[in-house]
Design an enzyme around this catalytic site. Structure first.
Site, short mmCIF file in Angstrom:
data_model
loop_
_atom_site.label_atom_id
_atom_site.label_comp_id
_atom_site.label_asym_id
_atom_site.label_seq_id
_atom_site.Cartn_x
_atom_site.Cartn_y
_atom_site.Cartn_z
N SER A 8 52.57 25.33 55.67
CA SER A 8 52.60 26.46 54.72
C SER A 8 51.60 26.29 53.64
O SER A 8 51.40 25.43 53.05
CB SER A 8 53.97 26.09 53.98
OG SER A 8 54.08 26.83 52.76
N HIS A 33 51.31 29.28 58.03
CA HIS A 33 52.45 29.85 57.32
C HIS A 33 52.35 30.47 56.07
O HIS A 33 51.88 29.66 55.31
CB HIS A 33 53.68 28.82 57.54
CG HIS A 33 54.89 29.39 57.04
ND1 HIS A 33 55.86 29.94 57.96
CD2 HIS A 33 55.75 29.32 55.89
CE1 HIS A 33 56.77 30.30 57.35
NE2 HIS A 33 56.90 29.92 56.01
N ASP A 35 54.00 32.06 52.79
CA ASP A 35 55.13 32.08 51.89
C ASP A 35 55.01 33.30 50.96
O ASP A 35 54.36 32.82 49.95
CB ASP A 35 55.81 31.03 51.43
CG ASP A 35 56.09 30.01 52.51
OD1 ASP A 35 57.11 30.40 53.00
OD2 ASP A 35 55.76 28.88 52.74
N MET A 37 56.53 35.42 47.97
CA MET A 37 57.70 35.47 47.20
C MET A 37 57.41 36.27 45.85
O MET A 37 56.59 36.45 45.43
CB MET A 37 57.87 34.06 46.47
CG MET A 37 58.18 32.95 47.75
SD MET A 37 58.33 31.51 46.44
CE MET A 37 58.30 30.30 48.06
N HIS A 66 56.23 34.87 55.89
CA HIS A 66 57.56 34.50 55.79
C HIS A 66 57.79 35.54 54.42
O HIS A 66 57.36 35.03 53.29
CB HIS A 66 58.03 33.20 55.67
CG HIS A 66 59.19 33.00 55.13
ND1 HIS A 66 59.70 31.51 54.57
CD2 HIS A 66 60.48 33.61 55.14
CE1 HIS A 66 60.93 31.68 54.19
NE2 HIS A 66 61.35 32.71 54.72
N MET A 68 59.95 36.32 51.29
CA MET A 68 61.05 36.14 50.66
C MET A 68 61.08 36.99 49.66
O MET A 68 60.71 37.04 48.33
CB MET A 68 61.02 34.69 49.96
CG MET A 68 61.12 33.63 51.12
SD MET A 68 60.73 31.99 50.72
CE MET A 68 59.00 32.11 51.33
N MET A 139 66.18 28.11 57.22
CA MET A 139 65.83 27.32 56.29
C MET A 139 66.54 26.05 56.08
O MET A 139 67.73 26.10 55.91
CB MET A 139 66.15 28.20 54.80
CG MET A 139 65.52 29.61 54.89
SD MET A 139 63.73 29.46 55.01
CE MET A 139 63.09 28.55 53.52
N GLY A 144 62.22 29.27 47.83
CA GLY A 144 61.45 29.46 46.58
C GLY A 144 60.47 28.62 46.32
O GLY A 144 59.44 28.78 45.53
N ASP A 177 62.14 25.78 58.67
CA ASP A 177 61.48 25.97 57.41
C ASP A 177 62.08 25.33 56.31
O ASP A 177 63.10 25.68 55.63
CB ASP A 177 61.19 27.29 57.25
CG ASP A 177 60.03 27.70 56.03
OD1 ASP A 177 59.47 26.45 55.52
OD2 ASP A 177 59.81 28.88 55.64
N GLY A 179 61.43 21.06 54.06
CA GLY A 179 62.09 19.80 54.40
C GLY A 179 61.86 19.20 55.59
O GLY A 179 62.19 18.29 55.78
N SER A 200 54.96 20.43 51.94
CA SER A 200 54.43 18.88 51.62
C SER A 200 54.11 17.95 52.40
O SER A 200 53.05 17.30 52.48
CB SER A 200 55.59 18.80 50.63
OG SER A 200 56.76 18.95 51.20
C1 DX5 Z 1 60.31 27.58 50.91
C2 DX5 Z 1 59.15 27.92 52.06
C3 DX5 Z 1 58.73 27.01 52.66
C4 DX5 Z 1 58.14 25.72 51.97
C5 DX5 Z 1 58.02 24.49 52.84
O1 DX5 Z 1 60.61 28.64 50.24
O2 DX5 Z 1 59.55 29.20 52.80
O3 DX5 Z 1 57.67 27.46 53.62
O4 DX5 Z 1 56.88 26.11 51.24
O5 DX5 Z 1 57.67 23.50 52.10
P1 DX5 Z 1 58.25 22.01 52.26
O6 DX5 Z 1 57.72 21.69 53.85
O7 DX5 Z 1 57.38 21.33 51.63
O8 DX5 Z 1 59.60 22.04 52.24
ZN ZN Z 2 58.25 29.59 54.33
#
Ligand code: DX5
Ligand code: ZN
Length: 218
Positions: A8, A33, A35, A37, A66, A68, A139, A144, A177, A179, A200
């Site tokens: 990500s 990936h 993200d 938002m 993705h 959001m 998820m 977020g 996606d 954790g 991360s």
């Molecule tokens: C959360 C995102 C994820 C996130 C993943 O809203 O959609 O893609 O950045 O980050 P980690 O792998 O650190 O949970």
């Molecule tokens: Zn994502």
């Protein structure tokens, strides 16, 4: 499908975005990936088209965006124009009519079609759509932010979803996606997931090359 890691870019160093994109290129990651938002669907604002365009300039692997965001149908064509190959919208951001409209538009634009579900959304809501989509994004955290703790109930949801997909004889893969780590990736794969987003876990140790390797080998 073989295990695929999608770092990500939300966890990249935005001051060195092209450097981090090249590091992903050199790693064994499968996709980028992205993200996106909007501060409305989720409480955070990440980035939009200019940053996606900067990533697209350097990315040598498919981009998986993705969304959001609210009203995702308004922006689908613009992501296609940027060269995005896989696009997911949130189930919770659409009613049935709008979700079908998004699925058709993503497909008509030539992208892989994904639908994402939040931790509190049961897998069963996707039954009517399984035959018209390419992947489900489950998820593992509340969308977020990256770096959140994995929600353990996600594991069971992946198992339920995999059974649903098999039962429906649908051709659809599961992307997890949020954790994802070396601790949970093997179990999630065993239960039926194929694509793993890593924020991360991919970037916190610096070069994603080593981290992606560790996720593939775990
Ligand atoms: C959360 C995102 C994820 C996130 C993943 O809203 O959609 O893609 O950045 O980050 P980690 O792998 O650190 O949970
Ligand atoms: Zn994502």
């Amino acid at each position: 499908m073989p295990r695929l890691i999608a770092p990500s870019m939300l966890s990249a160093d935005f001051g060195n975005l092209h450097r981090d994109c090249r590091r992903v290129n050199r790693s064994a990651a499968g996709w980028f990936h992205l993200d996106v938002m909007d501060g409305l669907f989720v409480p955070n604002i990440s980035f939009g088209f200019p940053v996606c365009k900067a990533i697209a300039e350097v990315a040598e692997k498919p981009m998986d965006a993705h969304l959001m965001i609210v009203e995702p149908w308004r922006y689908i064509e613009r992501f296609a124009a940027l060269g995005v190959k896989y696009l997911s919208v949130h189930y919770e951001a659409c009613n049935d009519r709008r979700l079908k409209e998004c699925i058709k538009l993503i497909r008509d634009c030539g992208m892989g079609v994904g639908v994402a579900i939040n931790p509190e959304t049961p897998a069963e809501v996707l039954i009517p759509y399984l035959h018209s989509i390419d992947y489900v994004v489950v998820m593992g955290v509340h969308p977020g932010y990256s770096g959140q703790k994995y929600i353990p109930e996600t594991t069971e949801k992946v198992a339920v979803l995999a059974e649903m997909i098999a039962g429906a004889e649908a051709d659809c893969f599961i992307e997890v996606d949020g954790g994802v780590s070396v601790q949970n990736i093997a179990e999630l794969e065993r239960l039926g997931a194929g694509v793993f987003v890593a924020g991360s876990a991919a970037f916190s140790s610096g070069d994603p090359k080593t981290a992606v390797r560790a996720l593939l080998d775990a």
